[in-house]
Design a protein around this motif. Sequence first.
Motif, PDB file in Angstrom:
ATOM      1  N   ARG A   1       0.769  -1.061   0.004  1.00 18.89           N
ATOM      2  CA  ARG A   1       0.053   0.200   0.103  1.00 18.89           C
ATOM      3  C   ARG A   1       1.080   1.159   0.012  1.00 18.89           C
ATOM      4  O   ARG A   1       2.028   1.269   0.264  1.00 18.89           O
ATOM      5  CB  ARG A   1      -0.841   0.059   1.044  1.00 18.89           C
ATOM      6  CG  ARG A   1      -0.070   0.110   2.534  1.00 18.89           C
ATOM      7  CD  ARG A   1       0.191  -1.257   3.139  1.00 18.89           C
ATOM      8  NE  ARG A   1       0.999  -1.204   4.407  1.00 18.89           N
ATOM      9  CZ  ARG A   1       0.507  -1.090   5.367  1.00 18.89           C
ATOM     10  NH1 ARG A   1      -0.625  -0.681   6.006  1.00 18.89           N
ATOM     11  NH2 ARG A   1       1.290  -1.140   6.432  1.00 18.89           N
TER      12      ARG A   1
ATOM     13  N   PRO B   1       3.609  -0.494  -3.958  1.00 18.45           N
ATOM     14  CA  PRO B   1       3.047  -0.206  -5.240  1.00 18.45           C
ATOM     15  C   PRO B   1       3.888   0.012  -6.579  1.00 18.45           C
ATOM     16  O   PRO B   1       3.777  -0.094  -7.656  1.00 18.45           O
ATOM     17  CB  PRO B   1       2.048   0.641  -4.907  1.00 18.45           C
ATOM     18  CG  PRO B   1       1.764   0.580  -3.482  1.00 18.45           C
ATOM     19  CD  PRO B   1       2.919   0.040  -2.887  1.00 18.45           C
TER      20      PRO B   1
ATOM     21  N   LYS C   1      -3.398  -6.704  -7.614  1.00 20.81           N
ATOM     22  CA  LYS C   1      -3.229  -5.781  -6.412  1.00 20.81           C
ATOM     23  C   LYS C   1      -4.323  -5.979  -5.438  1.00 20.81           C
ATOM     24  O   LYS C   1      -5.538  -5.865  -5.703  1.00 20.81           O
ATOM     25  CB  LYS C   1      -3.503  -4.215  -6.908  1.00 20.81           C
ATOM     26  CG  LYS C   1      -3.321  -3.217  -5.783  1.00 20.81           C
ATOM     27  CD  LYS C   1      -3.559  -1.742  -6.502  1.00 20.81           C
ATOM     28  CE  LYS C   1      -3.523  -0.549  -5.003  1.00 20.81           C
ATOM     29  NZ  LYS C   1      -2.294  -0.808  -4.541  1.00 20.81           N
TER      30      LYS C   1
ATOM     31  N   GLU D   1      -6.367  -5.312  -2.382  1.00 23.35           N
ATOM     32  CA  GLU D   1      -6.927  -4.318  -1.538  1.00 23.35           C
ATOM     33  C   GLU D   1      -7.555  -4.623  -0.378  1.00 23.35           C
ATOM     34  O   GLU D   1      -8.646  -5.353  -0.526  1.00 23.35           O
ATOM     35  CB  GLU D   1      -7.208  -3.193  -2.303  1.00 23.35           C
ATOM     36  CG  GLU D   1      -6.385  -2.783  -3.559  1.00 23.35           C
ATOM     37  CD  GLU D   1      -6.958  -1.509  -4.088  1.00 23.35           C
ATOM     38  OE1 GLU D   1      -6.931  -0.672  -3.244  1.00 23.35           O
ATOM     39  OE2 GLU D   1      -7.083  -1.494  -5.559  1.00 23.35           O
TER      40      GLU D   1
ATOM     41  N   ASP E   1      -6.242   0.424  -0.762  1.00 26.11           N
ATOM     42  CA  ASP E   1      -5.355   1.157  -0.624  1.00 26.11           C
ATOM     43  C   ASP E   1      -5.429   2.412  -0.016  1.00 26.11           C
ATOM     44  O   ASP E   1      -6.187   3.299  -0.271  1.00 26.11           O
ATOM     45  CB  ASP E   1      -4.376   1.128  -1.926  1.00 26.11           C
ATOM     46  CG  ASP E   1      -3.022   1.665  -1.623  1.00 26.11           C
ATOM     47  OD1 ASP E   1      -2.687   2.367  -0.583  1.00 26.11           O
ATOM     48  OD2 ASP E   1      -2.123   1.349  -2.430  1.00 26.11           O
TER      49      ASP E   1
ATOM     50  N   TYR F   1      -2.864   7.951  -6.004  1.00 24.01           N
ATOM     51  CA  TYR F   1      -2.978   6.672  -6.434  1.00 24.01           C
ATOM     52  C   TYR F   1      -2.766   6.332  -8.000  1.00 24.01           C
ATOM     53  O   TYR F   1      -2.118   5.385  -8.329  1.00 24.01           O
ATOM     54  CB  TYR F   1      -4.486   6.195  -6.179  1.00 24.01           C
ATOM     55  CG  TYR F   1      -4.921   4.859  -6.534  1.00 24.01           C
ATOM     56  CD1 TYR F   1      -4.544   3.603  -6.063  1.00 24.01           C
ATOM     57  CD2 TYR F   1      -5.483   4.861  -7.830  1.00 24.01           C
ATOM     58  CE1 TYR F   1      -4.788   2.507  -6.719  1.00 24.01           C
ATOM     59  CE2 TYR F   1      -5.890   3.715  -8.541  1.00 24.01           C
ATOM     60  CZ  TYR F   1      -5.796   2.581  -7.780  1.00 24.01           C
ATOM     61  OH  TYR F   1      -6.030   1.255  -8.282  1.00 24.01           O
TER      62      TYR F   1
ATOM     63  N   ASN G   1       0.140   2.757  -9.739  1.00 25.00           N
ATOM     64  CA  ASN G   1      -0.918   1.566  -9.920  1.00 25.00           C
ATOM     65  C   ASN G   1      -1.318   1.191 -11.251  1.00 25.00           C
ATOM     66  O   ASN G   1      -2.395   0.485 -11.301  1.00 25.00           O
ATOM     67  CB  ASN G   1      -1.963   1.742  -8.826  1.00 25.00           C
ATOM     68  CG  ASN G   1      -1.490   1.536  -7.451  1.00 25.00           C
ATOM     69  OD1 ASN G   1      -1.096   0.570  -7.037  1.00 25.00           O
ATOM     70  ND2 ASN G   1      -1.546   2.759  -6.920  1.00 25.00           N
TER      71      ASN G   1
END
Length: 403
Positions: free
Chosen positions: A17, A22, A37, A39, A45, A61, A65
């Motif tokens: 996270r 990431p 990913k 979460e 996240d 973010y 990602n």
Amino acid sequence: MSHTLPLAGIKVLDLSRALSGPFCAMILGDLGAEVFKIEPLPGGDMVREWGPFAGDTSVYYLSGNRNKKSVALNFRSSEGARILREMAAKVDVVVENFRPGVMEQMGMSLAELHALNPALILASITGFGSHGPKSSWPGFDQVAQGFAGFMSFTGSPESGPQRVGVAIGDLTSGMWAAVGVLGAVIQRHSSGHGQKVETSLLASLMGLLSVQGQRYLSLGEVARPAGNVHPVIAPYGVFEAQDGPLTVGAATQDQWVKLARLVGLENLVSDPRFLTNADRVQHRTELKALLEAPLGRQDRATWTARMVEQGIPAGPINDIADAFAEPQVQALGLVETFEHPTLGTMRQVGNPVTMDGLRDGTVRLPPPLLGQHTSEVLAEFGYPASQVEEWIRNRVVMQGGPL
């Protein structure tokens, strides 16, 4: 002509996270790995809550990602923890950046993971390492920048210590971890076994101390903030032209001589204060003042063109808008355009590495919505649709949208 992506076939479970983990997983995704990913529910996240926002989506973010599929999973439920372990048994790499000890609490220590999957590579990023007296400290980038000495020589004598303008500890620990994973993947071809790849924000920043670190280790010199001058080369730094600052780097004796001639100060070449680089470093303040007198008579663009023509490295100090508008940046194709499921057309800086497998660009998948790929990924891991639907009803997992 199509090109195979370098990490095609490699599957990565990204449990991390914020930014360091990431970023590591994104690099692996850029190189062709399939990244899942994972979460936590309910919010995903933590970085999704960090501004600023494009619409209701965190640009923080978005920056770390892409090329991932998001699975929203309740880590804290026994069923969710079991699913996580089962998924780890079927991938090549697990990336995590929890506090030391958390993976063990989840039943996912290296020994437990290797009992399920001996070929697994576990990439672990912490703030201060997994052992030692400070290993339990929270891992925040600016704290690590200060702890590793980075802030002590960044800034100017007037400003005092300054942080680097991006989270360089997070980013470089992610890069170091990705390099380690690549090495472990290569070694696995001969050994058949996976291993743990570990780094920390502290270790990553210590690994970047470069000449500043070597000055201390070899000479006992402790670097101090020096502003925009090079620590060991002169003239090399920021100088004021008629319309603002530009950077000039006369790193060799030949470049220094050419610079002095170009600005009409050839007499300085024989000046005892400026004969050698060591002399110029000692008298850098005087030299800067002498150079800025003629530099102030013309603008940055003129000086840059004349210096580059003479083989002297030079250039303007761009802001972010200037940098993205720069024709050279555009020529290198560093910004990629793609479609995001809710934001529409968006742009992003792609992976800066050029190689055959990446000729078609970096971004294959936009940064995913929370849980966007939950059902798809769980099906890929062999779970029947009826089981996934039951987990959704019981809030063990969540299916976001759109696909």
